[in-house]
Every structure is written in structure tokens, then in C-alpha cells.
Design a protein around this motif. Structure first.
Motif, short mmCIF file in Angstrom:
data_model
loop_
_atom_site.label_atom_id
_atom_site.label_comp_id
_atom_site.label_asym_id
_atom_site.label_seq_id
_atom_site.Cartn_x
_atom_site.Cartn_y
_atom_site.Cartn_z
N GLY A 201 0.82 -1.20 0.00
CA GLY A 201 0.00 0.00 0.00
C GLY A 201 0.86 1.25 0.00
O GLY A 201 2.06 1.18 -0.26
N PRO A 202 0.28 2.40 0.31
CA PRO A 202 1.04 3.66 0.30
C PRO A 202 2.22 3.62 1.27
O PRO A 202 2.14 3.03 2.35
CB PRO A 202 0.00 4.70 0.75
CG PRO A 202 -1.33 4.09 0.43
CD PRO A 202 -1.14 2.61 0.64
N VAL A 203 3.32 4.25 0.87
CA VAL A 203 4.52 4.31 1.70
C VAL A 203 4.99 5.76 1.81
O VAL A 203 4.59 6.62 1.03
CB VAL A 203 5.65 3.44 1.13
CG1 VAL A 203 5.23 1.98 1.08
CG2 VAL A 203 6.09 3.92 -0.24
N ILE A 204 5.86 6.01 2.78
CA ILE A 204 6.41 7.35 2.95
C ILE A 204 7.48 7.62 1.90
O ILE A 204 8.06 6.71 1.32
CB ILE A 204 7.00 7.53 4.37
CG1 ILE A 204 8.12 6.51 4.63
CG2 ILE A 204 5.91 7.43 5.42
CD1 ILE A 204 8.85 6.70 5.95
N THR A 205 7.74 8.90 1.68
CA THR A 205 8.80 9.27 0.76
C THR A 205 10.15 9.22 1.47
O THR A 205 10.23 9.15 2.70
CB THR A 205 8.59 10.70 0.23
OG1 THR A 205 8.65 11.60 1.35
CG2 THR A 205 7.26 10.84 -0.49
N ALA A 206 11.21 9.28 0.68
CA ALA A 206 12.56 9.31 1.25
C ALA A 206 12.74 10.53 2.15
O ALA A 206 13.42 10.46 3.18
CB ALA A 206 13.59 9.32 0.13
N GLU A 207 12.12 11.64 1.78
CA GLU A 207 12.24 12.87 2.58
C GLU A 207 11.63 12.69 3.96
O GLU A 207 12.18 13.14 4.97
CB GLU A 207 11.58 14.03 1.85
CG GLU A 207 12.30 14.49 0.59
CD GLU A 207 12.10 13.55 -0.60
OE1 GLU A 207 12.89 13.63 -1.56
OE2 GLU A 207 11.15 12.72 -0.56
N VAL A 208 10.49 12.01 4.03
CA VAL A 208 9.87 11.76 5.34
C VAL A 208 10.75 10.83 6.16
O VAL A 208 10.94 11.03 7.37
CB VAL A 208 8.47 11.17 5.16
CG1 VAL A 208 7.90 10.71 6.51
CG2 VAL A 208 7.53 12.18 4.52
N ALA A 237 21.08 3.40 0.24
CA ALA A 237 21.73 4.69 0.03
C ALA A 237 21.42 5.66 1.16
O ALA A 237 22.31 6.37 1.66
CB ALA A 237 21.30 5.28 -1.32
N ILE A 238 20.17 5.68 1.60
CA ILE A 238 19.78 6.55 2.71
C ILE A 238 20.48 6.11 4.00
O ILE A 238 20.99 6.94 4.77
CB ILE A 238 18.25 6.52 2.90
CG1 ILE A 238 17.55 7.16 1.69
CG2 ILE A 238 17.85 7.25 4.18
CD1 ILE A 238 16.05 6.95 1.67
N ALA A 239 20.53 4.80 4.23
CA ALA A 239 21.18 4.28 5.44
C ALA A 239 22.66 4.63 5.47
O ALA A 239 23.20 5.01 6.52
CB ALA A 239 20.99 2.77 5.52
#
Length: 287
Positions: A201-208, A237-239
Motif C-alpha cells: 500500500g502507500p509508503v512514505i517518501t525518502a524525505e519523510v 543509500a539513505i542508510a
């Protein structure tokens, strides 16, 4: 050491008892296992008492939360919490609230189905659950399987419990920033579960996600059966950029899902990082 940090028992919506869960983990060749039932610590004591030699138990939970999605709306996200004090007053109060609301929600959904002629009894359904179990739609799905309405839990969700009909009742979820603060105050560590699993289902963005890191989030679950290669790469990459703890886990639910224990695993160095960061590290049990 093979480590699986996201597993469920009958204390929430798994089909293995906590004792059977740790036995299955040992049989699967795991060296460490986290018990992370939904919004409850009810399985901790049984799992610890039944822990086989050579297996380490990480006591945790999976918290159901709500977050801004980064697109002007909100979405449900899940937070894995590890090695926190289960007697912290905020934790006790939150679990009492969620357990009560889960039971009310399940009773209402079962009642709506019974009114439409489905062979489910709301009173019997709840009576079969231990008093401290975290009730949810999988328990209703299992009742539908037992009644012969559907052949599997997956079919029950696909046809009847998907949330797009009159049987579904929304739940009141904890704001994720409140949950992160609560776990941190209780000495624990938080990891975002299957954060980019679009198929759910819907997920958060990388910014969130990055904003949550600023609010105290410790890590992200990357290697998960519902993450495709692109999701894993973006999370990695974010981690790396934000020096986050990285985990991999099966999200095992017993026969409610087809995923096996240890299907995805966590690097031992990351478990060590969780233990080092937690002030409740004595909640890690075993050799």
C-alpha cells in the motif's frame, strides 16, 4: 551467525506459539531471533523460558503507526522496537490502549460479517484469544478458513478483509514520532519496518524517512521479502548517508504466510549496534 529480527507468534498474528517459534528458529539454523509481535510484549516470557541452547532472543515488538506520507496525506507505517523496558509507564499505557481498541475493532468486523450471514461468532472469536493477545484481522481470517469460507488467510484478505468494503473498521494508530520518542525513553532502539514495500500500500517518501531519522529513528529494515531491488537500493543509500542501523528479516508469521524463518537475515555487526545503542540491552537473552 544467521539472525532474523522480525518474527511473529500467537501473541499477535502468527501461528507458532512463542515456545514453538524459538524451537523453529533453532531448527532453521538461526543464531539469533527477535520476537516482534504487533503492539504487545505478551510472548516474551514464554519465548525466553523455552529458548534452546545456542539461540539468542532479542525481545521486541512491531508498533502500528501513522505518518505523513510526504505527498500531502498520511499512511500506515510499522516500527520495530527492540530491547525497551516493557514496564515503562508510557509503554504500558500505549499497549493497554491498542489491545483494547484492537479487540473492539475485531468484534465490530466479525459482527458485520455475521450479520451478512458469514459463519463467524464474534464472542467465540474473542474468547479463543488469550487475554493479553494482540487481536487483528488475521484472527478473523483464520476463523473464515476454519469455517470453510476461504481456503487460506491470503484469500480471506484478498476477497473479504482488504479494507474496501463495509466489513473493514479503521484503527487509531500512534503517530510515529510519538512512538519513536516512547521507545527511546524506555531505553530501546527503533527500526522502520518494510518502509518502501509498495505492494503493501502507500509508503512514505525518502524525505519523510530522513525527517524521522532527525526525530530519533535508529535504523531501517532493508532486506525484507516485500522489498524489490529498487527499494533495497534506495534504502541502502539513505542508510549509508545517515549512518543508520540496517536489518534484514523474514517477517515470519508461521502458516499465515509462506515466508520461512531466516529467509532474510541481519549482519551480526548490526545486532551488536542495536545492543550497544540500547540501554535495555539486558533484554537480550541467551548465549
Amino acid at each position: 551467525m544467521r539472525i532474523d529480527l522480525h518474527c511473529h507468534s500467537t501473541a499477535s498474528d502468527g501461528t507458532d506459539s512463542p515456545a514453538d517459534l524459538v524451537a523453529a528458529a533453532a531448527a532453521a539454523g538461526l543464531g539469533a531471533l527477535a520476537i516482534t509481535d504487533h503492539d504487545t510484549t505478551a510472548g516474551w516470557a514464554e519465548a525466553a523460558a523455552a529458548l534452546p541452547p545456542g539461540l539468542r532472543l532479542v525481545r521486541g515488538a512491531e508498533l502500528t503507526c501513522v505518518a505523513e506520507d510526504g505527498r500531502g496525506g498520511t499512511c500506515t507505517i510499522h516500527l520495530l522496537a527492540y530491547l525497551f523496558d516493557p514496564q515503562a509507564q508510557a509503554v504500558v499505557d500505549e499497549y493497554a490502549r491498542t489491545r483494547a481498541e484492537r479487540r473492539t475493532r475485531l468484534r465490530t468486523m466479525a459482527g458485520r460479517m455475521a450479520a451478512d450471514g458469514y459463519p463467524v461468532d464474534p464472542d467465540a472469536l474473542l474468547a479463543d484469544l488469550p487475554p493479553d493477545a494482540s487481536a487483528g484481522r488475521p484472527h478473523l481470517a483464520q476463523a473464515l478458513v476454519r469455517a470453510g469460507v476461504v481456503e487460506s488467510v491470503t484469500e480471506a484478505f484478498t476477497k473479504l478483509l482488504h479494507g474496501r468494503n463495509g466489513y473493514y473498521v479503521p484503527s487509531r494508530k500512534t503517530p510515529v514520532r510519538d512512538a519513536i520518542a516512547m521507545v527511546r525513553a524506555a531505553g530501546g532502539v527503533t527500526v522502520l519496518a518494510h518502509g518502501f514495500a509498495h505492494r503493501r500500500g502507500p509508503v512514505i517518501t525518502a524525505e519523510v524517512l530522513v525527517d524521522l531519522v532527525g526525530g530519533g529513528l535508529d535504523g531501517v529494515e532493508i532486506d525484507h521479502p516485500d522489498h524489490d531491488p529498487d527499494a533495497r537500493a534506495r534504502l541502502r543509500a539513505i542508510a549509508a548517508e545517515h549512518d543508520l542501523i540496517v536489518t534484514g528479516s523474514s517477517d515470519y508469521h508461521g502458516t499465515n504466510k509462506t515466508v520461512r524463518l531466516g529467509a532474510e537475515t541481519t549482519d551480526p555487526g548490526m545486532l551488536a549496534a542495536i545492543v550497544d545503542r540500547a540501554t535495555g540491552a539486558d533484554l537480550l537473552v541467551g548465549a
